[in-house]
Scaffold this motif. Sequence first.
Motif, PDB file in Angstrom:
ATOM      1  N   ARG A 104       0.856  -1.192   0.000  1.00 23.54           N
ATOM      2  CA  ARG A 104       0.000   0.000   0.000  1.00 23.54           C
ATOM      3  C   ARG A 104       0.888   1.236   0.000  1.00 23.54           C
ATOM      4  NH1 ARG A 104      -3.854  -0.917   5.013  1.00 23.54           N
ATOM      5  NH2 ARG A 104      -2.301   0.537   5.696  1.00 23.54           N
ATOM      6  N   PRO A 105       0.429   2.296  -0.636  1.00 20.70           N
ATOM      7  CA  PRO A 105       1.214   3.536  -0.576  1.00 20.70           C
ATOM      8  C   PRO A 105       1.175   4.119   0.827  1.00 20.70           C
ATOM      9  CG  PRO A 105      -0.873   3.923  -1.698  1.00 20.70           C
ATOM     10  CD  PRO A 105      -0.770   2.443  -1.443  1.00 20.70           C
ATOM     11  N   ARG A 106       2.238   4.807   1.191  1.00 20.46           N
ATOM     12  CA  ARG A 106       2.312   5.436   2.519  1.00 20.46           C
ATOM     13  C   ARG A 106       1.368   6.610   2.579  1.00 20.46           C
ATOM     14  NH1 ARG A 106       8.309   6.621   4.275  1.00 20.46           N
ATOM     15  NH2 ARG A 106       7.117   8.009   5.575  1.00 20.46           N
ATOM     16  N   THR A 107       0.608   6.718   3.681  1.00 24.10           N
ATOM     17  CA  THR A 107      -0.292   7.858   3.861  1.00 24.10           C
ATOM     18  C   THR A 107       0.116   8.693   5.059  1.00 24.10           C
ATOM     19  OG1 THR A 107      -1.795   6.522   5.185  1.00 24.10           O
ATOM     20  CG2 THR A 107      -2.250   6.662   2.818  1.00 24.10           C
ATOM     21  N   THR A 108       1.152   8.286   5.752  1.00 25.90           N
ATOM     22  CA  THR A 108       1.640   9.059   6.892  1.00 25.90           C
ATOM     23  C   THR A 108       3.091   9.396   6.651  1.00 25.90           C
ATOM     24  OG1 THR A 108       2.320   7.104   8.107  1.00 25.90           O
ATOM     25  CG2 THR A 108       0.077   7.889   8.507  1.00 25.90           C
ATOM     26  N   GLY A 109       3.630  10.236   7.490  1.00 25.83           N
ATOM     27  CA  GLY A 109       5.032  10.583   7.379  1.00 25.83           C
ATOM     28  C   GLY A 109       5.246  11.776   6.468  1.00 25.83           C
ATOM     29  N   ALA A 110       6.390  11.794   5.810  1.00 20.35           N
ATOM     30  CA  ALA A 110       6.765  12.942   4.986  1.00 20.35           C
ATOM     31  C   ALA A 110       6.508  12.670   3.517  1.00 20.35           C
ATOM     32  CB  ALA A 110       8.230  13.279   5.199  1.00 20.35           C
ATOM     33  N   ARG A 111       6.125  13.716   2.817  1.00 25.68           N
ATOM     34  CA  ARG A 111       6.028  13.641   1.366  1.00 25.68           C
ATOM     35  C   ARG A 111       7.399  13.974   0.814  1.00 25.68           C
ATOM     36  NH1 ARG A 111       0.903  17.312   0.088  1.00 25.68           N
ATOM     37  NH2 ARG A 111       2.588  18.796   0.136  1.00 25.68           N
ATOM     38  N   ALA A 140       4.255  17.282   6.040  1.00 25.01           N
ATOM     39  CA  ALA A 140       3.481  16.152   6.551  1.00 25.01           C
ATOM     40  C   ALA A 140       2.412  15.749   5.546  1.00 25.01           C
ATOM     41  CB  ALA A 140       2.835  16.522   7.876  1.00 25.01           C
ATOM     42  N   ALA A 141       2.108  14.465   5.530  1.00 21.47           N
ATOM     43  CA  ALA A 141       1.082  13.944   4.635  1.00 21.47           C
ATOM     44  C   ALA A 141      -0.048  13.348   5.447  1.00 21.47           C
ATOM     45  CB  ALA A 141       1.685  12.883   3.719  1.00 21.47           C
ATOM     46  N   GLY A 142      -1.225  13.342   4.873  1.00 21.41           N
ATOM     47  CA  GLY A 142      -2.369  12.668   5.454  1.00 21.41           C
ATOM     48  C   GLY A 142      -2.763  13.154   6.828  1.00 21.41           C
ATOM     49  N   PRO A 143      -3.005  12.226   7.728  1.00 22.77           N
ATOM     50  CA  PRO A 143      -3.508  12.571   9.058  1.00 22.77           C
ATOM     51  C   PRO A 143      -2.543  13.418   9.880  1.00 22.77           C
ATOM     52  CG  PRO A 143      -3.642  10.195   8.695  1.00 22.77           C
ATOM     53  CD  PRO A 143      -2.933  10.784   7.536  1.00 22.77           C
ATOM     54  N   VAL A 182       5.588  18.700  13.473  1.00 22.18           N
ATOM     55  CA  VAL A 182       4.758  17.672  12.837  1.00 22.18           C
ATOM     56  C   VAL A 182       4.433  18.079  11.404  1.00 22.18           C
ATOM     57  CG1 VAL A 182       2.462  16.609  12.867  1.00 22.18           C
ATOM     58  CG2 VAL A 182       3.797  16.724  14.960  1.00 22.18           C
ATOM     59  N   LEU A 183       4.078  19.337  11.192  1.00 21.62           N
ATOM     60  CA  LEU A 183       3.739  19.800   9.845  1.00 21.62           C
ATOM     61  C   LEU A 183       4.940  19.771   8.900  1.00 21.62           C
ATOM     62  CD1 LEU A 183       1.321  22.758  10.622  1.00 21.62           C
ATOM     63  CD2 LEU A 183       0.752  20.525   9.655  1.00 21.62           C
ATOM     64  N   ARG A 184       6.125  19.945   9.447  1.00 16.29           N
ATOM     65  CA  ARG A 184       7.335  19.902   8.612  1.00 16.29           C
ATOM     66  C   ARG A 184       7.927  18.495   8.541  1.00 16.29           C
ATOM     67  NH1 ARG A 184      11.494  24.266   9.179  1.00 16.29           N
ATOM     68  NH2 ARG A 184      11.852  23.519   7.079  1.00 16.29           N
ATOM     69  N   ALA A 185       7.231  17.520   9.140  1.00 16.52           N
ATOM     70  CA  ALA A 185       7.626  16.105   9.123  1.00 16.52           C
ATOM     71  C   ALA A 185       9.005  15.891   9.731  1.00 16.52           C
ATOM     72  CB  ALA A 185       7.550  15.540   7.710  1.00 16.52           C
ATOM     73  N   MET A 186       9.289  16.602  10.806  1.00 18.41           N
ATOM     74  CA  MET A 186      10.544  16.389  11.528  1.00 18.41           C
ATOM     75  C   MET A 186      10.475  15.030  12.209  1.00 18.41           C
ATOM     76  SD  MET A 186      12.129  19.164  11.009  1.00 18.41           S
ATOM     77  CE  MET A 186      12.882  20.477  11.884  1.00 18.41           C
ATOM     78  N   PRO A 187      11.584  14.314  12.306  1.00 15.85           N
ATOM     79  CA  PRO A 187      11.558  12.977  12.903  1.00 15.85           C
ATOM     80  C   PRO A 187      11.098  12.970  14.359  1.00 15.85           C
ATOM     81  CG  PRO A 187      13.687  13.402  11.851  1.00 15.85           C
ATOM     82  CD  PRO A 187      12.892  14.657  11.775  1.00 15.85           C
ATOM     83  N   TRP A 188      11.377  14.007  15.104  1.00 11.65           N
ATOM     84  CA  TRP A 188      11.027  14.059  16.514  1.00 11.65           C
ATOM     85  C   TRP A 188       9.658  14.699  16.744  1.00 11.65           C
ATOM     86  CZ3 TRP A 188      10.310  19.126  17.883  1.00 11.65           C
ATOM     87  CH2 TRP A 188      10.901  20.090  17.084  1.00 11.65           C
TER      88      TRP A 188
END
Length: 136
Positions: A6-13, A18-21, A83-89
């Motif tokens: 399945r394609p990823r819907t979370t994490g970073a684009r 941030a992507a999805g939820p 979270v919006l910038r998809a930082m690992p922490w």
Amino acid sequence: MPHGARPRTTGARDDGRAAGPLRYFGVLLLLSGVLSVLQGIAGIAEDRLFGVPRAYEYRFDLTGWGWIHLVVGVALIVAGVAVLRAMPWGRAAGVAVAAISLVTQFMFIPYYPLWSISVMTLDLIILWGMARIAVT
């Protein structure tokens, strides 16, 4: 997709956002942070907006509560941006700060119940949602 992937819907684009939820919960973190900052400013200014309970175990000076909410609010905003910038922490910080915010709002209920319960609801939604997102 091959092999049932399945394609990823979370994490970073690809563009580092941030992507999805996670985008939704990042915005909720920002909203909770802004509300906490406003609550903190009102407390520091010793606004007549808040009632002061006579007998309460967690009774601090209203200015003290204001500083607590201001610091927690800034931490929520920082976590929301992470979270919006998809930082690992970002996710871990978001969950931790939302939990701290939930506890501080619970302790603040006698001063302004409607505001505290509203922010507590946001914090619970953030905690529930971010804990349900699968780590990928």
